[in-house]
Design an enzyme around this catalytic site. Structure first.
Site, PDB file in Angstrom:
ATOM      1  CE  LYS A  11     -31.486  -3.850-101.096  1.00 12.99           C
ATOM      2  NZ  LYS A  11     -32.513  -4.124-102.115  1.00 12.99           N
ATOM      3  CG  HIS A  95     -30.193  -9.599-100.538  1.00 12.13           C
ATOM      4  ND1 HIS A  95     -30.463  -9.184-101.821  1.00 12.13           N
ATOM      5  CD2 HIS A  95     -31.023  -8.898 -99.735  1.00 12.13           C
ATOM      6  CE1 HIS A  95     -31.414  -8.258-101.786  1.00 12.13           C
ATOM      7  NE2 HIS A  95     -31.768  -8.071-100.522  1.00 12.13           N
ATOM      8  CD  GLU A  97     -30.520  -6.255-104.234  1.00 14.57           C
ATOM      9  OE1 GLU A  97     -29.578  -5.864-103.514  1.00 14.57           O
ATOM     10  OE2 GLU A  97     -31.635  -5.698-104.237  1.00 14.57           O
ATOM     11  CD  GLU A 167     -35.273  -9.473 -98.521  1.00 12.10           C
ATOM     12  OE1 GLU A 167     -35.570  -8.382 -98.033  1.00 12.10           O
ATOM     13  OE2 GLU A 167     -34.227  -9.666 -99.155  1.00 12.10           O
ATOM     14  N   GLY A 173     -37.342  -3.508-104.128  1.00  9.91           N
ATOM     15  CA  GLY A 173     -36.981  -2.289-104.844  1.00  9.91           C
ATOM     16  C   GLY A 173     -37.960  -1.906-105.949  1.00  9.91           C
TER      17      GLY A 173
HETATM   18  P1  PGA Z   1     -36.342  -2.772-100.604  1.00  2.59           P
HETATM   19  O1  PGA Z   1     -35.191  -3.889-100.378  1.00  2.59           O
HETATM   20  O2  PGA Z   1     -36.914  -2.475 -99.242  1.00  2.59           O
HETATM   21  O3  PGA Z   1     -35.648  -1.593-101.213  1.00  2.59           O
HETATM   22  O4  PGA Z   1     -37.363  -3.384-101.501  1.00  2.59           O
HETATM   23  C1  PGA Z   1     -35.375  -4.930 -99.493  1.00  2.59           C
HETATM   24  C2  PGA Z   1     -34.183  -5.867 -99.520  1.00  2.59           C
HETATM   25  O5  PGA Z   1     -33.630  -6.116-100.597  1.00  2.59           O
HETATM   26  O6  PGA Z   1     -33.755  -6.371 -98.464  1.00  2.59           O
END
Ligand code: PGA
Length: 259
Positions: A11, A95, A97, A167, A173
Site C-alpha cells: 500500500k 483493490h 481501497e 477480499e 486492515g
Molecule cells: P490487510 O490488507 O492484510 O492489511 O487486511 C489486505 C489487502 O488490502 O490487500
C-alpha cells in the site's frame, strides 16, 4: 494442481530507502519454494530499486495499480509500459481501497484488466463486499457483478492468467478475518461463475486468493481450504519475519517443497 500464490501489498507505505531495507530482509528470511508464486507490490516509487534487489530471487515484482492507456494526457497516472520497463510482472487491479477512496468503477477496472493482459502483465483482480452488503445477504451479487464486468470479452487463454483476490472489505486492515469456511464458500461461488463463463475445466485452473487481515496465526487455516490458492497480504507483509512465516506456513499447508 494450482500453484499457490502469495502476494504482499505494501500500500502507501515505505520510502524507497525503507522499501529496499524491507525487501532485503524478506529475501533473507524467505524459504526458497519453486512451487509457489511470491510477489511483492511496493509503491511505484520503489519499483526500480526493488527490481534490482529481486533479480535472481524467486520473488516477482508487482505494482498496486495502473492506467489502461500506454501514454497521454493523464496527469499523475502510470502506464502498463512503464511497469514493464521497471521489471514488473504483476499488477493489482480494482483493490477495494481504489474503488472506495478513488471512485474506481467496474468499467475502469475492466479496461485495466484488458490492458494488463494485452501487455503481458499478470493481474491480481480484487473483488469483495462491504459489511453492509454482507449483512444484506448481497455478497454473491456483488462478487458476481464485479467478476462478470471484469471478464467481459476476455478470452479463455487470457482469463487463465488472472489471479482473483477475494477480499471482503470488512476484513481489510480491521484484524477481522473471514473464516476459512466463509472464504471457501465465496471461492467456490467464483469457480462456479467461471465455469459458466468458460469451459468448466478453466475454473479449476484459475487461482483464487483470499485477502483481509491475513497473519502468521490464521494462514494455515485459510490455506488448508482446497479452494484457497493463496493470499494477498497487507499489514503483515510490512514485517519481513511475518511475511516469511506466512510464505513458509503456506508451503507446509499446501505440501510445497522448500529449501
Ligand atoms: P490487510 O490488507 O492484510 O492489511 O487486511 C489486505 C489487502 O488490502 O490487500
Amino acid at each position: 494442481m494450482r500453484k499457490p500464490v502469495i502476494a504482499a501489498n505494501w500500500k502507501m507505505n515505505k520510502t524507497p530507502a525503507e522499501a529496499v531495507q524491507l525487501a532485503a530482509e524478506i529475501k533473507e528470511n524467505l524459504p526458497y519454494a519453486d512451487g509457489m508464486s511470491i510477489i511483492i507490490c511496493p509503491p511505484f516509487t520503489a519499483l526500480a530499486q526493488l527490481a534490482r534487489i529481486m533479480e535472481g530471487s524467486p520473488i516477482s515484482l508487482g505494482a498496486q495499480n495502473m492506467h489502461w492507456e500506454e501514454e497521454g494526457p493523464f496527469t499523475g497516472e502510470i502506464s502498463p509500459r512503464f511497469l514493464l520497463d521497471l521489471g514488473c510482472d504483476w499488477v493489482i487491479l480494482g483493490h477495494s481501497e481504489r474503488r472506495q477512496h478513488f471512485q474506481e468503477t467496474d468499467e475502469q477496472v475492466a479496461k485495466k484488466l484488458q490492458s494488463a493482459l494485452s501487455h503481458r502483465l499478470n493481474p491480481i483482480l480484487c473483488v469483495g463486499e462491504t459489511l453492509e452488503e454482507r449483512k444484506r445477504g448481497e455478497t454473491e451479487a456483488v462478487v458476481r457483478r464485479e467478476i462478470l464486468s471484469a471478464f467481459e470479452g476476455i478470452e479463455a487463454d487470457r482469463a487463465l492468467r488472472v489471479v482473483i483476490a477475494y477480499e471482503p472489505i470488512w476484513a481489510i486492515g480491521t484484524g477481522e478475518t473471514a473464516t476459512p469456511a466463509q472464504t471457501a464458500e465465496v471461492h467456490s461461488f467464483i469457480r462456479d461463475l467461471l465455469s459458466r463463463l468458460y469451459e468448466p475445466g478453466l475454473s479449476q485452473k484459475v487461482r483464487i486468493q483470499y485477502g483481509g487481515s491475513v497473519s502468521p496465526e490464521n494462514i494455515a487455516g485459510l490455506m488448508g481450504e482446497e479452494d484457497i490458492d493463496g493470499v494477498l497480504v497487507g499489514g503483515a507483509s510490512l514485517k519481513a519475519k511475518s511475511f516469511a512465516e506466512i510464505v513458509s506456513r503456506s508451503a507446509v499447508t499446501k505440501g510445497v517443497q522448500t529449501e
